[in-house]
Each structure stands twice: as C-alpha cells, then as structure tokens.
Scaffold this motif. Structure first.
Motif, PDB file in Angstrom:
ATOM      1  N   ARG A  26       0.831  -1.216   0.000  1.00 31.83           N
ATOM      2  CA  ARG A  26       0.000   0.000   0.000  1.00 31.83           C
ATOM      3  C   ARG A  26       0.860   1.258   0.000  1.00 31.83           C
ATOM      4  O   ARG A  26       0.519   2.252  -0.637  1.00 31.83           O
ATOM      5  N   LEU A  27       1.992   1.213   0.725  1.00 26.94           N
ATOM      6  CA  LEU A  27       2.888   2.374   0.739  1.00 26.94           C
ATOM      7  C   LEU A  27       3.501   2.584  -0.641  1.00 26.94           C
ATOM      8  O   LEU A  27       3.597   3.717  -1.131  1.00 26.94           O
ATOM      9  N   GLU A  28       3.881   1.480  -1.286  1.00 22.77           N
ATOM     10  CA  GLU A  28       4.468   1.574  -2.623  1.00 22.77           C
ATOM     11  C   GLU A  28       3.456   2.138  -3.629  1.00 22.77           C
ATOM     12  O   GLU A  28       3.826   2.850  -4.561  1.00 22.77           O
ATOM     13  N   ASN A  29       2.179   1.822  -3.416  1.00 26.80           N
ATOM     14  CA  ASN A  29       1.141   2.317  -4.320  1.00 26.80           C
ATOM     15  C   ASN A  29       0.976   3.839  -4.277  1.00 26.80           C
ATOM     16  O   ASN A  29       0.314   4.415  -5.151  1.00 26.80           O
ATOM     17  N   THR A  30       1.546   4.487  -3.268  1.00 25.61           N
ATOM     18  CA  THR A  30       1.499   5.956  -3.233  1.00 25.61           C
ATOM     19  C   THR A  30       2.456   6.563  -4.260  1.00 25.61           C
ATOM     20  O   THR A  30       2.388   7.763  -4.528  1.00 25.61           O
ATOM     21  N   HIS A  31       3.383   5.736  -4.780  1.00 30.34           N
ATOM     22  CA  HIS A  31       4.412   6.181  -5.712  1.00 30.34           C
ATOM     23  C   HIS A  31       5.426   7.121  -5.061  1.00 30.34           C
ATOM     24  O   HIS A  31       6.137   7.839  -5.767  1.00 30.34           O
ATOM     25  N   MET A  32       5.469   7.132  -3.734  1.00 34.25           N
ATOM     26  CA  MET A  32       6.578   7.812  -3.063  1.00 34.25           C
ATOM     27  C   MET A  32       7.814   6.922  -3.245  1.00 34.25           C
ATOM     28  O   MET A  32       7.709   5.729  -3.542  1.00 34.25           O
ATOM     29  N   GLU A  33       8.988   7.531  -3.025  1.00 36.01           N
ATOM     30  CA  GLU A  33      10.235   6.821  -3.279  1.00 36.01           C
ATOM     31  C   GLU A  33      10.801   6.288  -1.963  1.00 36.01           C
ATOM     32  O   GLU A  33      10.961   7.051  -1.007  1.00 36.01           O
ATOM     33  N   LEU A  34      11.093   4.993  -1.931  1.00 38.75           N
ATOM     34  CA  LEU A  34      11.690   4.389  -0.723  1.00 38.75           C
ATOM     35  C   LEU A  34      13.189   4.689  -0.719  1.00 38.75           C
ATOM     36  O   LEU A  34      13.912   4.270  -1.624  1.00 38.75           O
ATOM     37  N   VAL A  35      13.651   5.465   0.270  1.00 45.53           N
ATOM     38  CA  VAL A  35      15.067   5.873   0.292  1.00 45.53           C
ATOM     39  C   VAL A  35      15.815   5.367   1.527  1.00 45.53           C
ATOM     40  O   VAL A  35      17.007   5.615   1.683  1.00 45.53           O
ATOM     41  N   GLY A  36      15.102   4.649   2.416  1.00 42.54           N
ATOM     42  CA  GLY A  36      15.765   4.081   3.594  1.00 42.54           C
ATOM     43  C   GLY A  36      14.960   2.919   4.115  1.00 42.54           C
ATOM     44  O   GLY A  36      13.725   2.951   4.091  1.00 42.54           O
ATOM     45  N   ALA A  37      15.655   1.864   4.568  1.00 43.70           N
ATOM     46  CA  ALA A  37      14.965   0.697   5.144  1.00 43.70           C
ATOM     47  C   ALA A  37      15.923  -0.033   6.063  1.00 43.70           C
ATOM     48  O   ALA A  37      17.073  -0.282   5.699  1.00 43.70           O
ATOM     49  N   LYS A  38      15.461  -0.336   7.264  1.00 45.98           N
ATOM     50  CA  LYS A  38      16.275  -1.149   8.171  1.00 45.98           C
ATOM     51  C   LYS A  38      15.401  -1.783   9.230  1.00 45.98           C
ATOM     52  O   LYS A  38      14.343  -1.234   9.580  1.00 45.98           O
ATOM     53  N   ILE A  39      15.856  -2.941   9.698  1.00 44.62           N
ATOM     54  CA  ILE A  39      15.122  -3.597  10.766  1.00 44.62           C
ATOM     55  C   ILE A  39      15.922  -3.399  12.047  1.00 44.62           C
ATOM     56  O   ILE A  39      17.133  -3.498  12.037  1.00 44.62           O
ATOM     57  N   ARG A  40      15.202  -3.024  13.119  1.00 39.42           N
ATOM     58  CA  ARG A  40      15.890  -2.724  14.373  1.00 39.42           C
ATOM     59  C   ARG A  40      15.215  -3.426  15.541  1.00 39.42           C
ATOM     60  O   ARG A  40      14.005  -3.635  15.540  1.00 39.42           O
ATOM     61  N   THR A  41      16.024  -3.727  16.523  1.00 36.89           N
ATOM     62  CA  THR A  41      15.525  -4.185  17.815  1.00 36.89           C
ATOM     63  C   THR A  41      15.166  -2.941  18.613  1.00 36.89           C
ATOM     64  O   THR A  41      15.973  -2.017  18.716  1.00 36.89           O
ATOM     65  N   VAL A  42      13.949  -2.879  19.150  1.00 35.54           N
ATOM     66  CA  VAL A  42      13.523  -1.674  19.864  1.00 35.54           C
ATOM     67  C   VAL A  42      13.871  -1.808  21.342  1.00 35.54           C
ATOM     68  O   VAL A  42      13.220  -2.526  22.092  1.00 35.54           O
ATOM     69  N   THR A  43      14.930  -1.128  21.722  1.00 32.89           N
ATOM     70  CA  THR A  43      15.332  -1.079  23.129  1.00 32.89           C
ATOM     71  C   THR A  43      14.423  -0.096  23.868  1.00 32.89           C
ATOM     72  O   THR A  43      13.713   0.701  23.246  1.00 32.89           O
ATOM     73  N   ASP A  44      14.497  -0.130  25.189  1.00 33.66           N
ATOM     74  CA  ASP A  44      13.738   0.817  26.000  1.00 33.66           C
ATOM     75  C   ASP A  44      14.141   2.258  25.645  1.00 33.66           C
ATOM     76  O   ASP A  44      13.292   3.134  25.505  1.00 33.66           O
ATOM     77  N   GLU A  45      15.420   2.469  25.450  1.00 29.78           N
ATOM     78  CA  GLU A  45      15.940   3.808  25.132  1.00 29.78           C
ATOM     79  C   GLU A  45      15.383   4.319  23.792  1.00 29.78           C
ATOM     80  O   GLU A  45      14.931   5.468  23.692  1.00 29.78           O
TER      81      GLU A  45
END
Ligand code: DAT
Ligand code: MG
Length: 158
Positions: A26-45
């Motif tokens: 659905r995000l890709e269907n907006t035709h905006m450009e993907l310029v960053g992607a990463k998977i992260r562990t969400v620490t408390d901080e």
C-alpha cells in the motif's frame, strides 16, 4: 508542493502478524520513493526517544497508558523476543501527508477500510489500546526528528 521525507515503522503487531509486505504494498502504491529501510531491535531507550514528545500529553497524561505505549512498541505484547520493527523512509512531494493518507486514522475503527490501519488494525479491548500496525510521522518536523532517531545519515539514499 514540497519535497519531503517521512518515517514509517511497521510496529510489532504488524511484524508478528506478517503484515509488513501488505503494508508496504500500500505504501508503494502511493508512488513515493523508498530511500531508507532497516530492521531494528527496539530497546527501551529507542522506544522512549521515539515517543518522548507524547509523554504526559492527551491520553498519555495517564502514566500507565504511556508505559503501555512504550511496552507495545518494544514488542512486549506480541511475544517477539527479538523486538523487531521495520523502519522505512519515504520521499516525495508532500510525502508526509501522502503516506498518512495511506496509513489512515489513529483509531483503526475510525480508519477507512482502504487504509493500512482500517484494513489491518484493531483495538485491544482489554487495554483500550490501538494496535494500528504502522507508525507514520505526523508532520515534517516530526519526520526530521524521527528519521534522525532511527537512521544514521549515510543510511538514507540522498
Ligand atoms: P498517530 O500514530 O496516528 O500519529 P499519536 O501520535 O497521537 O497517533 O499516538 C501514537 C500512538 O499511540 C498511536 O499510533 C496509537 C496510540 N494512541 C494514541 N492515542 C490513543 C488513544 N486515545 N487510545 C489508544 N491508543 C492511542
Ligand atoms: Mg503521531
């Protein structure tokens, strides 16, 4: 019109339910450009830095409710010991508003069915909490701040 960047997070409910691909479709269907992607562990901080500006405001004037928001984004309610969140940066003309439109209203029950939150989100009845699958920056100031929290400058395609 302005060239903008915005931050999207696939939250722990979306990761656990394997909705990252459907949300991204659905995000890709907006035709905006993907310029960053990463998977992260969400620490408390990281969780507290991301939601720092909401602490004590609106429904989060209730400290217990704010702590629930923190626990939620850390994946504590979705049984993921790896606490995975997928962070994405989209860029384009009016990207903040365009992406928010695809994401939909904060409350999944108010969100239109043709939005990510309307289609896939749900209200956790037990805690009155919105499991709304994705985060998207609310305005350009928020976007700049949030992108700076989740990404190093070199990780975004200029
Ligand atoms: P949004 O994520 O649409 O920008 P927000 O920044 O006001 O909304 O709040 C952050 C998250 O907190 C939101 O995605 C879901 C949760 N939340 C906000 N208001 C809530 C409420 N009244 N009841 C339950 N959860 C809420
Ligand atoms: Mg917000």
């Amino acid at each position: 019109m302005a060239l903008e960047r915005t931050l999207v997070l696939i939250k722990p409910d979306g990761m656990q339910r394997h909705l990252a691909g459907l949300a991204m479709d659905r995000l890709e269907n907006t035709h905006m450009e993907l310029v960053g992607a990463k998977i992260r562990t969400v620490t408390d901080e990281l969780a507290r830095e991301h939601y720092a500006l909401l602490e004590g405001k609106g429904p989060f004037a209730d400290k217990k409710f704010f702590e629930r928001l923190i626990n939620f984004i850390k994946g504590e309610y979705h049984g993921d010991p790896k606490r995975r969140v997928l962070a994405l940066v989209y860029q384009g003309e009016n990207a903040v508003q365009v992406i928010r439109k695809a994401v939909g209203a904060t409350n999944p029950e108010d969100a239109s069915p043709d939005t990510i939150r309307g289609a896939f989100g749900r209200v956790c009845r037990r805690h009155g909490y919105y499991e709304n699958v994705v985060h998207a920056s609310g305005n350009t100031e928020e976007a700049d701040r949030e992108i700076g929290i989740w990404f190093n400058p070199g990780e975004i395609i200029p």
